[in-house]
Enzyme design. Sequence first.
Site: not given
Length: 430
Positions: A22-23, A117, A122, A307, A329, A399
């Site tokens: 995904k990323n 999210c 952020r 993650d 993080i 997602r």
Amino acid sequence: MTKYVIQGGKPLHGEVEISGAKNAAVAILPAALLVDGVCRIENVPNISDVTMILDIMEELGAKIRRVNRTTVDVDCSKVYKQKVPHDLARQIRASYYLIGALLGRFGRAEVPPPGGCDLGVRPIDQHLKGFCAMGAEIQVENGFVYAAAENGRLHGAQVYLDVVSVGATMNILLAASLAKGLTVIENAAKEPHIVDLANFLNSMGADIMGAGTDVIKVRGVERLKGGSYSIIPDQIEAGTYMAAVAAAGGEVRINNIIPKHMDCITAKLVEMGVQVEEDGDSLTVRRTGKLNRANVKTMPYPGFPTDMQPQIAAVLCLAEGTSILNEGIWDNRYRFADEFRRMGAKIQVDGKIAVIEGVNQLTGAPVRACDLRAGAAMIVAGLAAHGTTEVDQVYYIERGYEDIVEKLSKLGADIQCKVIPDKEWRNNVV
Ligand code: EPU
């Protein structure tokens, strides 16, 4: 609205294929905006964040053709708009890559600040700092980031990132690929998807060196040309299936992975008593005995990934003894703790630390996916729990996880996707 209904307590057996990352995909697709010609991009995951990025690119004037389920042809040669609509951009985090890509291609971009999210604050100050160093003037007003390069083209610059940021590293890479001169990104992030983006850009004619280390050098080129590229497998999707086997027990072969990317997750699971065997681009994960406690601190790659923190927390809820999680993080990545407690987990959170006292058995309960990875963790917990777990707000999970219900069902899990009638859903919302 849909929810996932899981009858837990069944060990997992069989094989699962991991989808594209995904990323990586959410950066590589916008990177096609820099390319003069058709990019054939393979191993694209079929997830809603990708659909959203493709919708935005189409809105900008890109021609998108789905060749098959995992391959898209993207032709951005006719893109003429530099303004991204508010309603689309706010739905995903990765819309910030459109700033770097549009700025690199046209010397200007109008993009709303990103959504995504809720993991705490952020900011994107490091992205903007990089663009400014490269000669962009930035204004944030009326709900948009307005970025414009002096004389219509960015120039190379030395950018030192104050925090190790995946997004800022990738965004500056995008902006620098067509800039005039040399850009050096120092204190760059090293995640596999950064290397993947650099490989994609290099295969289209960019000149990027050092991706995967903390100093990346980008020598701007005049033009990028079309070609084909295949996205790497998703480290976090694979890690989530590993966590599912660790929690529910059983033996599963996880195919289409890059074992090196999995080391940070494998090492922790092995410490917890899970057996992991590597075989080419597959891993076999087996858990038959008890789980040991462990401490986990999340860090930028090659550290343990944030993650994967909620999913590993689900496993630790079932380990013997007390485990400590330290989230390195994000400020707010323990929102799943309240949901786990409904299932009988013993978890206490204080700021960035969570203390988990393992229990013998979790019990099924109605829970809510409060974000993407928290949702994945609810599934991991539900697969191991005794009784029925109903996971709500699964659009978060969709997602980032392709066909998760089908993939788990094939492994013998009892999981179903159920449509909730509107009335019942409204009654459940508190
Ligand atoms: N940060 C700043 N300023 C910035 C950018 C980041 O202070 O300009 C801080 C953040 O607040 C955070 C840290 O730096 O504390 C790291 O943030 P980073 O920029 O690396 O995160 P991101 O790019 O917003 C990506 C992934 C996240 C993943 C993080 C960390 C995408 C689209 N998102 O986010 O993925 O958690 O890197 O690895 O690539 C997920 O997939 O579930 C997810 C949240």
